[in-house]
Every structure is written in structure tokens, then in C-alpha cells.
Design a protein around this motif. Structure first.
Motif, PDB file in Angstrom:
ATOM      1  N   GLU A 102       1.009  35.368 122.942  1.00 15.70           N
ATOM      2  CA  GLU A 102      -0.330  34.938 122.511  1.00 15.70           C
ATOM      3  C   GLU A 102      -0.262  34.287 121.124  1.00 15.70           C
ATOM      4  O   GLU A 102      -0.880  33.247 120.879  1.00 15.70           O
ATOM      5  CB  GLU A 102      -1.277  36.139 122.475  1.00 15.70           C
ATOM      6  N   LYS A 103       0.490  34.890 120.208  1.00 11.20           N
ATOM      7  CA  LYS A 103       0.624  34.347 118.864  1.00 11.20           C
ATOM      8  C   LYS A 103       1.345  32.998 118.872  1.00 11.20           C
ATOM      9  O   LYS A 103       1.014  32.090 118.101  1.00 11.20           O
ATOM     10  CB  LYS A 103       1.370  35.329 117.965  1.00 11.20           C
ATOM     11  N   GLU A 105       1.237  30.794 121.240  1.00 11.20           N
ATOM     12  CA  GLU A 105       0.269  29.796 121.717  1.00 11.20           C
ATOM     13  C   GLU A 105      -0.711  29.438 120.612  1.00 11.20           C
ATOM     14  O   GLU A 105      -1.077  28.260 120.451  1.00 11.20           O
ATOM     15  CB  GLU A 105      -0.471  30.348 122.942  1.00 11.20           C
ATOM     16  N   GLN A 106      -1.149  30.411 119.831  1.00  8.74           N
ATOM     17  CA  GLN A 106      -2.051  30.129 118.710  1.00  8.74           C
ATOM     18  C   GLN A 106      -1.380  29.208 117.695  1.00  8.74           C
ATOM     19  O   GLN A 106      -2.009  28.276 117.185  1.00  8.74           O
ATOM     20  CB  GLN A 106      -2.470  31.435 118.035  1.00  8.74           C
ATOM     21  N   ARG A 107      -0.106  29.440 117.402  1.00  8.90           N
ATOM     22  CA  ARG A 107       0.608  28.588 116.443  1.00  8.90           C
ATOM     23  C   ARG A 107       0.753  27.180 116.974  1.00  8.90           C
ATOM     24  O   ARG A 107       0.638  26.203 116.220  1.00  8.90           O
ATOM     25  CB  ARG A 107       1.995  29.172 116.131  1.00  8.90           C
ATOM     26  N   GLU A 110      -2.534  25.470 116.511  1.00  5.76           N
ATOM     27  CA  GLU A 110      -2.779  25.194 115.095  1.00  5.76           C
ATOM     28  C   GLU A 110      -1.976  23.986 114.634  1.00  5.76           C
ATOM     29  O   GLU A 110      -2.481  23.140 113.883  1.00  5.76           O
ATOM     30  CB  GLU A 110      -2.412  26.418 114.254  1.00  5.76           C
TER      31      GLU A 110
END
Length: 309
Positions: A102-103, A105-107, A110
Motif C-alpha cells: 500500500e505504501k 503505491e502511495q509513493r 506521489e
């Protein structure tokens, strides 16, 4: 080969660093193999391409992913230790990989917003992804990881070291040509807002001035910072400058630099671009592996007669 995938290594890695504190990642290789019942024979298996051992490579990817998600941290190069957030996952190892994914994908999202560039999707098992697309995606993912490692390493060094690093990079990029000692770093106590100078010719008539700021990656260089550097260029009676930072420039700063309209030639290099230059010009880098993929030479094969013609 019966080796755990890199995502399967993650919970065991957290447990290892929780028990042993800050450690060089190489020290974790044997304990992790033992904890995951990896035989000595399997631990020594190498990639078919000859580009190193599989198990240590998967460990490094697992540790990098954990660090990028703030479950581990790097107090210094090559050393990892567990964070408080990482400790909260010790009792629920099944949640580690979903959280890391999940992290990641967030990066990715961003970076798309920050750089307005379309990065390839992460490699997955989707049937609509060709092998070539998967290979390109994996390559881009590795590049992104290397850029992060470069910036993390720079930030672990002193600001003075960063100034010397910038000087070496610009020399490697060809600035200064054949002039001996063309790129120099100014004395820190009396730099007047100038961190380095590039001599463009032997007599020193042409000069490019350097400003190098080693800031945390979430910091930003403002318009006022750029204005001060332009002022320092004016004092030095120069209209050529390059401002290099490990962080990023605000939109106002970039617009100001663009609107100088040739009165001052100013180049801005942010953290990501800096990491790319360091990687592309092989400054402090070494080749880890080479994958060669060949395709048919149409001219060679088309000269032969087809059966049945």
C-alpha cells in the motif's frame, strides 16, 4: 530451488532486527536463512545470468521495501534497525506485506504528481502485461529504488562532503573541459553564497558558480533562496550559475529562474535529477548486473529462402 519470495522475508527481517538492534544487513543473511529453513545449498544458488546470488538479493529488496515504508530505518549506510512502527507489526506478520504494498503505491502516485511524469506500473501478474513491459517496469522500479538510495546516502554525509560531491559530478559531466582543477569548492567560512566555481577556460575568463544545498528531501528551495544566489552571482560579476539541492524547488522558485530571460543563465537541479545524474555518470556507482536480450536480425534471416517458396 526452494527460496522464500522477498515479501515472505519481510516479517522475519522485522523480527531479526527487533531482537538484534542495529545491524549491517549482511549479518542478517545466515540467521534469516536458518529462521526460514533455507538450506545451505539453496542459499548459494545464483541467477542463471550469473548476476549474483538469489537469496541475498531478495533480502536486500525486502529490507529496502521495509525501510521505504518506515518499518525499518537506516541510521547509516548498510545498517538497518527497526522503528516503533515496525515493532507494531511484530504481532501481526501477515499484515506486513499488504502495508508495504500500500505504501509503495502511495509513493508511486506521489511521484507522478510531483514530477508530472508517467512511470510504468509496478510489475504484477496481470495477463495483459507482456514480458517486455514487465521487464521495463522492473527496470524503472529498480532505478527508482537506486535514486532513493543515492539521496539517502548523500543525506547521511556532511554538507561539506556534498559540496565536494557536486564538484566531482560536474567534472564528470564534462564541465571545465580540459582545464586542470576546473571545478573547485570555496572555503566554507567566506563563500559569499557561492559553494563552488567552474573555470570554463584556461585563463579563467568564463566561470560558472555553484550553490549546493543538502536539505532534507521534504524541504523546498524558495524563490527567496534563488534570489539570494542570483545576488551572489551579481557580486561575483557572473551571469552563469547552477543551484543543486537534495530536496526540491517551489513552483515560485522555478518560475523566477525561468523569468530571468537570459540576463542570468541559471540551472536548477533538484534531488531526483541529481540522483539521475549521479547514476547515469556512474559517480560512486558500480555495475551490479548486465542482462543482454537479443532479437532476430531480419536482414540476416530474410536473405534465406523460405521453405515452399
Amino acid at each position: 530451488m526452494n527460496l522464500p519470495k522477498y515479501n515472505e522475508i519481510m516479517p522475519y527481517a522485522l523480527a531479526y532486527f527487533a531482537e538484534n538492534g542495529a545491524q549491517k544487513w549482511r549479518h542478517a543473511e545466515v540467521p534469516l536463512a536458518k529462521a526460514m529453513n533455507v538450506s545451505d545449498e539453496d542459499a548459494l544458488l545464483e541467477y542463471a545470468s550469473g548476476n549474483g546470488k538469489v537469496f541475498p538479493d531478495r533480502i536486500t529488496w525486502a529490507l529496502s521495501a521495509l525501510a521505504a515504508s518506515n518499518l525499518l530505518e537506516r541510521p547509516k549506510r548498510g545498517v538497518y534497525q527497526i522503528t516503533e512502527l515496525g515493532r507494531s507489526f511484530l504481532s501481526r506478520p501477515q499484515d506486513v506485506h499488504p502495508y508495504v504494498k500500500e505504501k509503495a503505491e502511495q509513493r508511486r502516485l506521489e511521484k507522478l504528481r510531483e514530477r508530472s511524469e508517467t512511470l510504468p506500473e509496478l510489475v504484477n501478474d496481470s495477463t495483459d502485461t507482456t514480458p517486455s513491459e514487465a521487464l521495463e517496469s522492473a527496470y524503472q522500479e529498480i532505478l527508482s529504488e537506486r535514486y532513493d538510495q543515492i539521496l539517502d546516502t548523500i543525506l547521511s554525509k556532511t554538507p561539506r562532503d556534498f559540496e565536494h560531491l557536486v564538484a566531482k559530478l560536474l567534472s564528470k559531466m564534462g564541465y571545465g573541459g580540459q582545464v586542470e582543477n576546473a571545478v573547485t569548492v570555496t572555503k566554507s567560512s567566506h563563500d559569499g553564497g557561492i559553494d563552488g566555481v567552474i573555470k570554463e577556460d584556461v585563463l579563467g575568463f568564463g566561470r560558472i558558480y555553484i550553490q549546493a544545498k543538502r536539505y532534507a528531501r521534504d524541504n523546498s528551495i524558495s524563490r527567496e533562496d534563488i534570489q539570494r544566489f542570483v545576488g551572489a552571482l551579481a557580486v561575483a560579476q557572473s551571469n552563469k550559475g547552477v543551484f543543486i539541492t537534495t530536496s526540491r524547488f517551489t513552483e515560485h522558485a522555478k518560475r523566477y529562474a525561468q523569468e530571468l530571460n537570459g540576463s542570468t543563465n541559471l540551472v536548477l537541479i533538484d534531488g531526483i535529477q541529481l540522483a539521475k545524474y549521479i547514476y547515469d555518470y556512474s559517480l560512486g556507482m558500480q555495475t551490479a548486473r548486465v542482462v543482454e536480450i537479443k532479437e532476430l536480425d531480419s536482414d540476416f534471416w530474410d536473405d534465406m529462402e523460405n521453405d515452399g517458396d
